[in-house]
Every structure is written in structure tokens, then in C-alpha cells.
Motif scaffolding. Structure first.
Motif, PDB file in Angstrom:
ATOM      1  N   ARG A 101       0.768  -1.181  -0.083  1.00  0.00           N
ATOM      2  CA  ARG A 101       0.076   0.122   0.033  1.00  0.00           C
ATOM      3  C   ARG A 101       1.086   1.264  -0.007  1.00  0.00           C
ATOM      4  N   TYR A 102       0.324   2.318  -0.339  1.00  0.00           N
ATOM      5  CA  TYR A 102       0.777   3.581  -0.440  1.00  0.00           C
ATOM      6  C   TYR A 102       0.233   4.538   0.996  1.00  0.00           C
ATOM      7  N   THR A 103       1.412   5.016   1.496  1.00  0.00           N
ATOM      8  CA  THR A 103       0.948   6.106   2.740  1.00  0.00           C
ATOM      9  C   THR A 103       1.763   7.319   2.755  1.00  0.00           C
ATOM     10  N   ASN A 104       0.997   8.247   3.353  1.00  0.00           N
ATOM     11  CA  ASN A 104       1.701   9.608   3.933  1.00  0.00           C
ATOM     12  C   ASN A 104       1.190  10.167   4.938  1.00  0.00           C
ATOM     13  N   PHE A 105       1.487  11.265   5.515  1.00  0.00           N
ATOM     14  CA  PHE A 105       1.346  11.848   6.713  1.00  0.00           C
ATOM     15  C   PHE A 105      -0.064  12.305   6.573  1.00  0.00           C
ATOM     16  N   ASN A 106      -0.147  12.823   4.867  1.00  0.00           N
ATOM     17  CA  ASN A 106      -1.596  13.616   4.833  1.00  0.00           C
ATOM     18  C   ASN A 106      -2.309  12.883   3.772  1.00  0.00           C
ATOM     19  N   PRO A 107      -2.813  11.811   3.714  1.00  0.00           N
ATOM     20  CA  PRO A 107      -3.332  11.063   2.643  1.00  0.00           C
ATOM     21  C   PRO A 107      -4.762  11.416   2.347  1.00  0.00           C
ATOM     22  N   ARG A 108      -4.998  11.491   0.924  1.00  0.00           N
ATOM     23  CA  ARG A 108      -6.462  11.837   0.628  1.00  0.00           C
ATOM     24  C   ARG A 108      -7.331  10.789   0.875  1.00  0.00           C
ATOM     25  N   SER A 109      -7.155   9.585   1.280  1.00  0.00           N
ATOM     26  CA  SER A 109      -8.257   8.872   2.126  1.00  0.00           C
ATOM     27  C   SER A 109      -7.763   8.165   3.331  1.00  0.00           C
ATOM     28  N   VAL A 110      -8.365   7.750   4.315  1.00  0.00           N
ATOM     29  CA  VAL A 110      -8.131   7.351   5.525  1.00  0.00           C
ATOM     30  C   VAL A 110      -7.328   6.032   5.467  1.00  0.00           C
ATOM     31  N   GLN A 111      -7.561   5.433   4.470  1.00  0.00           N
ATOM     32  CA  GLN A 111      -6.788   4.188   4.170  1.00  0.00           C
ATOM     33  C   GLN A 111      -5.533   4.477   3.999  1.00  0.00           C
ATOM     34  N   GLY A 112      -4.941   5.510   3.805  1.00  0.00           N
ATOM     35  CA  GLY A 112      -3.612   5.818   3.616  1.00  0.00           C
ATOM     36  C   GLY A 112      -2.862   6.483   4.681  1.00  0.00           C
ATOM     37  N   LEU A 113      -3.794   6.498   5.811  1.00  0.00           N
ATOM     38  CA  LEU A 113      -3.118   6.947   7.024  1.00  0.00           C
ATOM     39  C   LEU A 113      -1.845   5.966   7.524  1.00  0.00           C
ATOM     40  N   PRO A 114      -0.582   6.366   7.985  1.00  0.00           N
ATOM     41  CA  PRO A 114       0.436   5.518   8.377  1.00  0.00           C
ATOM     42  C   PRO A 114       0.230   4.920   9.872  1.00  0.00           C
ATOM     43  N   ASP A 115       0.680   3.660   9.824  1.00  0.00           N
ATOM     44  CA  ASP A 115       0.516   3.119  11.260  1.00  0.00           C
ATOM     45  C   ASP A 115       1.846   3.190  11.857  1.00  0.00           C
ATOM     46  N   GLY A 116       2.409   2.612  13.017  1.00  0.00           N
ATOM     47  CA  GLY A 116       3.481   3.160  13.914  1.00  0.00           C
ATOM     48  C   GLY A 116       4.770   2.920  13.097  1.00  0.00           C
ATOM     49  N   PHE A 117       4.924   1.741  12.386  1.00  0.00           N
ATOM     50  CA  PHE A 117       5.858   1.388  11.480  1.00  0.00           C
ATOM     51  C   PHE A 117       6.235   2.428  10.501  1.00  0.00           C
ATOM     52  N   GLU A 118       4.902   2.860   9.824  1.00  0.00           N
ATOM     53  CA  GLU A 118       5.013   3.520   8.581  1.00  0.00           C
ATOM     54  C   GLU A 118       5.335   5.139   9.054  1.00  0.00           C
ATOM     55  N   GLU A 119       5.064   5.318  10.254  1.00  0.00           N
ATOM     56  CA  GLU A 119       5.136   6.840  10.813  1.00  0.00           C
ATOM     57  C   GLU A 119       6.827   6.934  11.024  1.00  0.00           C
ATOM     58  N   LYS A 120       7.102   5.774  11.444  1.00  0.00           N
ATOM     59  CA  LYS A 120       8.638   5.780  11.703  1.00  0.00           C
ATOM     60  C   LYS A 120       9.441   5.735  10.409  1.00  0.00           C
ATOM     61  N   ALA A 121       9.082   5.114   9.269  1.00  0.00           N
ATOM     62  CA  ALA A 121       9.726   5.145   8.035  1.00  0.00           C
ATOM     63  C   ALA A 121       9.494   6.628   7.493  1.00  0.00           C
ATOM     64  N   LEU A 122       8.477   7.044   7.480  1.00  0.00           N
ATOM     65  CA  LEU A 122       8.256   8.505   6.831  1.00  0.00           C
ATOM     66  C   LEU A 122       8.994   9.624   7.525  1.00  0.00           C
ATOM     67  N   THR A 123       9.029   9.434   8.798  1.00  0.00           N
ATOM     68  CA  THR A 123       9.974  10.683   9.666  1.00  0.00           C
ATOM     69  C   THR A 123      11.215  10.312   9.316  1.00  0.00           C
ATOM     70  N   LEU A 124      11.924   9.111   9.020  1.00  0.00           N
ATOM     71  CA  LEU A 124      13.263   8.924   8.692  1.00  0.00           C
ATOM     72  C   LEU A 124      13.648   9.406   7.536  1.00  0.00           C
ATOM     73  N   PHE A 125      12.531   9.184   6.403  1.00  0.00           N
ATOM     74  CA  PHE A 125      12.859   9.699   5.058  1.00  0.00           C
ATOM     75  C   PHE A 125      12.733  11.081   4.917  1.00  0.00           C
ATOM     76  N   ASN A 126      11.779  11.936   5.769  1.00  0.00           N
ATOM     77  CA  ASN A 126      11.702  12.966   5.719  1.00  0.00           C
ATOM     78  C   ASN A 126      13.130  13.767   6.325  1.00  0.00           C
ATOM     79  N   ASP A 127      13.396  13.241   7.442  1.00  0.00           N
ATOM     80  CA  ASP A 127      14.528  13.917   8.270  1.00  0.00           C
ATOM     81  C   ASP A 127      15.890  13.528   7.611  1.00  0.00           C
ATOM     82  N   ASP A 128      16.006  12.376   7.034  1.00  0.00           N
ATOM     83  CA  ASP A 128      17.398  12.419   6.304  1.00  0.00           C
ATOM     84  C   ASP A 128      16.861  11.912   4.675  1.00  0.00           C
TER      85      ASP A 128
END
Ligand code: ADP
Length: 551
Positions: A101-128
């Protein structure tokens, strides 16, 4: 503490070492398998991501043709990258445990909301921004799963719907997010179930451990067999050989041709030692045999000597008995009649009418007294030799001695008309001594003085106290023939006389002075003599300080 046998110790050490090796191997193997698994799963996830990228790219490349009419007018047919990507992901995950699936912090549908692991990954990608992927084992739907996320970089095709200005509606009627080129637009998230892979890990580890165990047992067995064959077995044989030697079997030897040099050397040394022990032992045996013979000979000699000694003893006993018989015979057969003769002569002397008869009786009495004195001296000497002389020490007043001596001397001196003086100083103390022996000493000394003093000579008995030396001195002086300097020592030896020819002239046995000396020694007294030839002699009995009674 009970000592372990080498074999048991060896087995314990081997078990511990192999056990530890097994634990280490197991731990490392599990970790390696896990790491390998993780890499394999990551690779698989990368393949999925690449496939999704391909779908995305395909739509991106063909959406112009799909969503435009053949005249080139825009006609949205419901297909664009995001919708197709998400739909393919949903279709892919529909009948299995895999999820894409695809996910980001501000998805257009609720299905795209990140879970714990995905939040960790997104934060890492955005920070570095250099981080493009992130994966780990993590919970998904309460099951341990492999999670993979890959950053989605915004490219020009994304800007059409999601680019600036933010909030303006895009072609499908959603407000734009206002993304910029190359920023992180979200992430593709992949979930792979791990139970199958876990089973593979377990079976791999089980197989590896089983194989390791098998190898360990084989190696351990081989090592044990080699050690037992080349070390334990020879050691056991050596142990038996040592106990054989201990049990007295000196002919024991060990096989020297072993495969190992050390054991061969040991066996050689053992044989060498056994040989030396044998040599020493046989030497010892012959020495013991020699000593036994010597001992036997010495014993026989001793036995012979003992027999001789016994014989001599018997002889001595017989001689002593004969001597004792002789002594009692002399005592009884000579002294008894002699005493009677002297008493008879005394009585007859007083009853004699004529002077000639009286003189004859006086001579009989004097000779009888001389003979009695000689017999007494001989008896004393004999008793002294037999060891039967005992001293009876008592407190003595020397005045009593003077009185006794006077009484004895009177009869001896009358014939020779010798002057006899006896005196005792008033300061003479009481002494310790044997009364009878002192009397016998003085009788001998005075007897000699009378014997060796010519007619009308004088004899003196003087007892004085020497205050300086704290001694009592008993002096017997005469005006007789005197003694030469060189004879003064030997006259105290038995049967020694100054001139043996004088025996006939003066009579005597040569025993008197030796008896005086012995009696003096018995009482711890000493005796001295001073003399001048032709002028006379002085014999002095010195009674020492310790024999003087303290007042
Ligand atoms: P004896 O029976 O011969 O007197 P003694 O042992 O009493 O034996 O004396 C040993 C010798 O010592 C005598 O034979 C004598 O030669 C000498 N002697 C002892 N007393 C005197 C003395 N008072 N005067 C001279 N000679 C003495």
C-alpha cells in the motif's frame, strides 16, 4: 576430596568443551539465519516495490493517451498513477497475507494513514533525505511480520495533481498538497508474513545443530579413541607394572615399541628404573646375606665368650667361696686361739714370780698383739677386695679415739721403752666418720711408728684444728728410721716396703699403709707423709671441711 580418574576428567572436559561449542554455534547460527532471512525478505520486498514502480511508471507514461481523446482533449477516465498503484496493491493483497500500500502523513483517504512502523519510516525519510528504504520485524495485525517501506520521491508527474499552489483543486477535484519537486511524497509500504521463513530458520538451525552434533560426536569419539589407545592404555599398563614391582615382582618389563615417542621414552625409562631397582635389590640381598653371616659369626663368638665368662664366673664363685672359707678359717682358727694366748700371757705376766718369767710373758703378749694386728689387717684387706666393707658414719669426738688408742698402745711400747704422747687441742670440733676405721688407721700408723723407732725413741699422736683451711689434722710422728723421698708414694701400695729385706728385721706384710689409704678414701679423708731419713716421720690424716660437724 575423591580424585577423579584421568578418563572421567577427560570425558567431563570434552563434554564441557563440546557443549559450550554447541551453544556458541547454535547462537551464531540462529543470528546468521535471521540476518540472511531478513536480507532475503528485504530483497523480496524490493522486487515488489520495483514491480509497483513499473505499474506506476506504466500508468504515468500512458495516462496521457488514456485520459485524452484522440483529438487531444482531456477526458479523465478514472485512471492515474495513484489510483492504479493503490488498486494494484489492494488486488495483490486480496487473497494472501502480503500487503502492498501507499501511505503519507496527509493522505487523501483514511486508508492511506500511516501506522506506527510507517510513521517511523516516513519520519526517517523526511529527516534524512539520503535514506531511501527502511525495514524491520514488526507487529502487523498482531502478528510478527516483515515490514518494508521505500520513500516515494516527488517527480514532475506528481506535481500535476499534488504540486503547487497548495489548496487549488486538481483534475480530479482534490485540493493540491503543494508538494515540490524531489520532496518526499510518501512511501510504499510492504508487509510480508514471516511464519514460513521462521519455519525455514528453525529447520535450518535444527539441521545445522544436528550436523554439528554428529560431527562433534564423531570427532570426540575419534579423539577419545586415539587418546585411549595411545595414552590411557599405556598408562594403565604402567600402573599395573608399578603395582607388580610394589608387590615384589622385579622381573616386570614394559613394551617399548609404541607409536608415540613420549610413551616409548616413558616405557624405556620405566624398564631402566626396574633394572636399577633389581640391581640395587640384589646387592642389598647379598649385603643382607653377608651381614647375616657376620652376625651369626659374631653371635657364635659372643656365645663362646659368654660360655667362657660363665665358666670364669663359676670358677670365681668357687674361688670367692674358697677365699671366704679361708677368711672364716683364719678368723676362727687363728684369731680365737691368738686372743686366748694374749689373754693368757697377760694373766701369766702379772702372776709371774720372777722377772725373767714376766719378761717372757710380756714378749709372748707383744708378739701375739703384733700377729693379731697383722691378721686383722689381712682380713680387712680381704674384706675390702670382696667389697664387703661398709662405712658407718657417725658423729665422733676425737678425744674418745685418743683414749682408745692410748689403751691399745700401752702394751706395745713398754717393751721398747718408747715414750708415747697423745694430745688433742681444745678447739678440735666433732667430726663425721667411722669410729672403728679411724681407730684401725691409727693402730696401723702407730704400730708402724713403734716398729720403725728404736728403743727410747718417742712417738706422738697429736690432733689439732687448722682454722685457716678449716680442717682437722691427726698427726702420728715418730723419731724412727725415716723414709726416703723417693719411697714416700709407693709405701702406700700393697705389699710395698721400703726395703723388703727389712721384713725379717721389722716384720710386717706391706699392707698396713694401703689399708690406711683405702679407709681414708672411704671417708673422703686424705693422708700425707713427711719424713727425714734417720730422724723420723710424720703421717697426717687430713679430715676435710665437709666432714666437720658445724656448731
Ligand atoms: P708393713 O707391714 O711393712 O709395715 P706398711 O704398709 O704398714 O707395711 O708399711 C710399708 C712400708 O713403709 C714399711 O715396710 C716401711 O718400709 C715403711 N714405713 C711405714 N711406716 C714407717 C715409719 N713410721 N717409719 C719408717 N718407715 C715406715
Amino acid at each position: 576430596m575423591k580424585k577423579l580418574s584421568l578418563k572421567v576428567l577427560y570425558l567431563i572436559v570434552m563434554t564441557v568443551v563440546f557443549g559450550l561449542a554447541l551453544i556458541v554455534f547454535f547462537t551464531v547460527d540462529v543470528q546468521v539465519q535471521e540476518a540472511q532471512n531478513k536480507e532475503m525478505l528485504a530483497e523480496e520486498a524490493r522486487v515488489f516495490a520495483a514491480e509497483m514502480d513499473a505499474v506506476w511508471e506504466f500508468i504515468q507514461n500512458t495516462q496521457k493517451r488514456i485520459n485524452y481523446t484522440s483529438d487531444g482533449a482531456y477526458e479523465f477516465k478514472g485512471l492515474h498513477c495513484a489510483i492504479v498503484g493503490k488498486s494494484v496493491g489492494i488486488l495483490f493483497s486480496a487473497n494472501n497475507d502480503y500487503k502492498i500500500r501507499y501511505t503519507n502523513f496527509n493522505p487523501r483517504s483514511v486508508q492511506g494513514l500511516p501506522d506506527g512502523f510507517e510513521e517511523k519510516a516516513l519520519t526517517l525519510f523526511n529527516d534524512d533525505r539520503s535514506q531511501k528504504e527502511f525495514y524491520e520485524y514488526s507487529e502487523f495485525n498482531k502478528e510478527r511480520s516483515f515490514r518494508y517501506a521505500r520513500a516515494l520521491e516527488v517527480d514532475s508527474s506528481c506535481l500535476e495533481c499534488h504540486g503547487e499552489p497548495a489548496g487549488e483543486l486538481d483534475i480530479v477535484g482534490y485540493p493540491r498538497e503543494g508538494w515540490t519537486l524531489s520532496s518526499v511524497g510518501g512511501a510504499i509500504s510492504i508487509v510480508i508474513p514471516v511464519d514460513i521463513y521462521q519455519e525455514v530458520v528453525v529447520s535450518n538451525v535444527t539441521r545445522d545443530v544436528g550436523f554439528f552434533l554428529l560431527i562433534t560426536i564423531v570427532i570426540g569419539g575419534v579423539i577419545y579413541f586415539i587418546t585411549a589407545r595411545f595414552v590411557f592404555y599405556p598408562l594403565d599398563k604402567m600402573k599395573v607394572a608399578f603395582s607388580d614391582i610394589q608387590g615384589g615382582d622385579l622381573h616386570v618389563t614394559m613394551e617399548e615399541s609404541h607409536l608415540t615417542k613420549e610413551i616409548s621414552d616413558l616405557a624405556k625409562n620405566f624398564n631402566e628404573m626396574a633394572r636399577e631397582i633389581k640391581t640395587v635389590y640384589s646387592k642389598l640381598e647379598s649385603e643382607v646375606a653377608d651381614r647375616t653371616i657376620e652376625l651369626r659369626e659374631a653371635n657364635e663368638l659372643l656365645k663362646k665368650q659368654r660360655d667362657i665368662l660363665q665358666r670364669l664366673n663359676i670358677e670365681l664363685e668357687q674361688k670367692t667361696k674358697s677365699k671366704d672359707d679361708l677368711l672364716s678359717m683364719v678368723n676362727h682358727e687363728l684369731r680365737t686361739p691368738l686372743t686366748s694366748i694374749i689373754t693368757f700371757a697377760e694373766i701369766s705376766k702379772t702372776k709371774s714370780a720372777s722377772a725373767a718369767d714376766r719378761q717372757s710373758w710380756e714378749e709372748v703378749e707383744a708378739n701375739g698383739q703384733a700377729l693379731l694386728a697383722m691378721i686383722n689387717t689381712m682380713l680387712d684387706i680381704a674384706r675390702s677386695d670382696a667389697g664387703s666393707i661398709k662405712t658407718i658414719v657417725e658423729v665422733i669426738d676425737l678425744g674418745d679415739i685418743v683414749s682408745s688408742v692410748k689403751a691399745t698402745v700401752v702394751s706395745l711400747i713398754t717393751k721398747k721403752r718408747i715414750t708415747f704422747k697423745a694430745s688433742i687441742d681444745s678447739d678440735v670440733p666433732l667430726i663425721y666418720g667411722d669410729y672403728e676405721k679411724i681407730l684401725r688407721m691409727l693402730e696401723n700408723l702407730i704400730g708402724n711408728a713403734i716398729k720403725f723407732t728404736s728403743e727410747e725413741g718417742c712417738i706422738e699422736l697429736k690432733i689439732s684444728y687448722d682454722a685457716i683451711n678449716n680442717t682437722v689434722l691427726i698427726l702420728v710422728s715418730d723419731s724412727g728410721i725415716g723414709i726416703a723421698q723417693e719411697d714416700m708414694e709407693r709405701i702406700f701400695e700393697r705389699f710395698e716396703q721400703v726395703d723388703s729385706t727389712s721384713t725379717r728385721h721389722y716384720g710386717g706384710s706391706g699392707l698396713g699403709l694401703s689399708l690406711v689409704k683405702e679407709y681414708a678414701a672411704l671417708q673422703n679423708y686424705s693422708i700425707a707423709v713427711e719424713s727425714t731419713l734417720g730422724k723420723g716421720s710424720t703421717f697426717t690424716i687430713i679430715i676435710p671441711k665437709k666432714a666437720i660437724v658445724k656448731e
